[in-house]
Design a protein around this motif. Structure first.
Motif, PDB file in Angstrom:
ATOM      1  N   ALA A  40      -2.628   8.275  -9.491  1.00 39.30           N
ATOM      2  CA  ALA A  40      -4.056   8.173  -9.803  1.00 39.30           C
ATOM      3  C   ALA A  40      -4.644   9.522  -9.514  1.00 39.30           C
ATOM      4  O   ALA A  40      -5.534  10.201 -10.277  1.00 39.30           O
ATOM      5  N   GLN A  41      -4.268  10.470  -8.363  1.00 35.95           N
ATOM      6  CA  GLN A  41      -4.994  11.836  -8.332  1.00 35.95           C
ATOM      7  C   GLN A  41      -4.306  12.649  -9.209  1.00 35.95           C
ATOM      8  O   GLN A  41      -5.168  13.569  -9.685  1.00 35.95           O
ATOM      9  N   PRO A  46      -9.278   6.028 -10.696  1.00 31.09           N
ATOM     10  CA  PRO A  46      -9.118   5.242  -9.734  1.00 31.09           C
ATOM     11  C   PRO A  46      -7.878   4.295  -9.667  1.00 31.09           C
ATOM     12  O   PRO A  46      -7.116   4.149 -10.427  1.00 31.09           O
ATOM     13  N   ALA A  80      -7.300   3.574 -15.205  1.00 32.82           N
ATOM     14  CA  ALA A  80      -6.968   3.450 -13.601  1.00 32.82           C
ATOM     15  C   ALA A  80      -5.552   2.693 -13.551  1.00 32.82           C
ATOM     16  O   ALA A  80      -4.618   2.363 -14.406  1.00 32.82           O
ATOM     17  N   VAL A 121     -12.102  -1.086  -6.189  1.00 35.84           N
ATOM     18  CA  VAL A 121     -11.821   0.202  -6.729  1.00 35.84           C
ATOM     19  C   VAL A 121     -11.807   1.295  -5.859  1.00 35.84           C
ATOM     20  O   VAL A 121     -12.695   1.544  -5.307  1.00 35.84           O
ATOM     21  N   TYR A 122     -10.544   2.220  -5.835  1.00 37.66           N
ATOM     22  CA  TYR A 122     -10.487   3.178  -4.686  1.00 37.66           C
ATOM     23  C   TYR A 122     -10.084   4.483  -5.287  1.00 37.66           C
ATOM     24  O   TYR A 122      -9.722   4.638  -6.487  1.00 37.66           O
ATOM     25  N   ASN A 123     -10.289   5.467  -4.453  1.00 39.28           N
ATOM     26  CA  ASN A 123      -9.882   6.801  -4.874  1.00 39.28           C
ATOM     27  C   ASN A 123      -8.489   6.827  -4.273  1.00 39.28           C
ATOM     28  O   ASN A 123      -7.586   5.952  -3.747  1.00 39.28           O
ATOM     29  N   SER A 124      -7.724   7.955  -4.484  1.00 33.62           N
ATOM     30  CA  SER A 124      -6.419   8.256  -4.048  1.00 33.62           C
ATOM     31  C   SER A 124      -5.906   8.057  -2.670  1.00 33.62           C
ATOM     32  O   SER A 124      -5.036   7.652  -2.350  1.00 33.62           O
ATOM     33  N   ILE A 129     -14.693   3.474  -3.650  1.00 34.35           N
ATOM     34  CA  ILE A 129     -15.571   4.172  -4.900  1.00 34.35           C
ATOM     35  C   ILE A 129     -16.343   3.480  -5.766  1.00 34.35           C
ATOM     36  O   ILE A 129     -17.002   4.336  -6.529  1.00 34.35           O
ATOM     37  N   GLY A 153     -16.131   4.341 -10.725  1.00 34.13           N
ATOM     38  CA  GLY A 153     -15.064   4.949  -9.999  1.00 34.13           C
ATOM     39  C   GLY A 153     -14.599   6.221 -10.646  1.00 34.13           C
ATOM     40  O   GLY A 153     -14.495   7.532 -10.139  1.00 34.13           O
ATOM     41  N   THR A 156     -17.599   8.791  -9.828  1.00 36.43           N
ATOM     42  CA  THR A 156     -17.648   9.338  -8.375  1.00 36.43           C
ATOM     43  C   THR A 156     -16.279  10.384  -8.473  1.00 36.43           C
ATOM     44  O   THR A 156     -16.334  11.164  -7.542  1.00 36.43           O
ATOM     45  N   LEU A 157     -15.197  10.296  -9.212  1.00 41.04           N
ATOM     46  CA  LEU A 157     -13.981  11.160  -9.189  1.00 41.04           C
ATOM     47  C   LEU A 157     -14.365  12.271  -9.882  1.00 41.04           C
ATOM     48  O   LEU A 157     -13.666  13.205 -10.013  1.00 41.04           O
TER      49      LEU A 157
END
Length: 176
Positions: A40-41, A46, A80, A121-124, A129, A153, A156-157
């Protein structure tokens, strides 16, 4: 008689093994969230986790009627990384975002998940997020809620990409 018993035993064993394969067929299981986070990063997208349970009929509806058609007929996976946590399966192992080896069913309580299905929903790094999606009320609202959460998400990224599920559905001819 002995060959019939062996045949019956094999049939039962295969039946049980296929029923265990069911989880993860539509959505990839979250066996390594650290690896999903790195992917994802790399793509600046996300990680979306669907918390489900084997006893949850709404989870089955979500997977079969919404997520499976989206994953099979659109490019939603370019927006995602999607993973599934089965909250009630004992002894299933996974790695969390930090790379710790844990039992899958222990991850949901650490995230304060109490309802199945729940979508996070997450960041790496494993930080929330976007607003979570709790439960599945009306199926026709879920795609819009998912779109909103993924877009929140992405924003946010700092990713300018925006998901438009309605457009994807119309282009792929998915019937909701």
């Amino acid at each position: 008689m002995r060959s019939q018993i062996i045949s019956l035993s094999l049939s039962v064993a295969l039946l049980f093994s296929f029923s265990n394969i069911k989880a993860g067929e539509i959505l990839p299981l979250a066996v390594d969230l650290q690896k999903a986070g790195k992917t994802a990063q790399t793509h600046n997208i996300p990680v979306v986790i669907f918390f489900t349970a084997t006893w949850c009929n709404y989870c089955k509806k979500l997977e079969e009627n919404i997520l499976h058609p989206l994953l099979e007929t659109t490019d939603i996976e370019s927006y995602a990384e999607f993973r599934q946590i089965v909250m009630d399966k004992a002894h299933w192992r996974m790695k969390d975002f930090a790379g710790n080896d844990i039992e899958m069913k222990s991850f949901a309580p650490t995230q304060k998940v109490k309802v199945a299905p729940t979508t996070y929903v997450y960041n790496s790094k494993g930080e929330l997020i976007a607003e979570p999606i709790l439960g599945l009320t009306l199926e026709e609202f879920y795609p819009g809620n998912l779109e909103k959460a993924i877009n929140q998400g992405l924003k946010t990224l700092g990713n300018e990409k925006r998901l438009d599920i309605y457009k994807m559905v119309n282009e792929s001819k998915i019937a909701y």
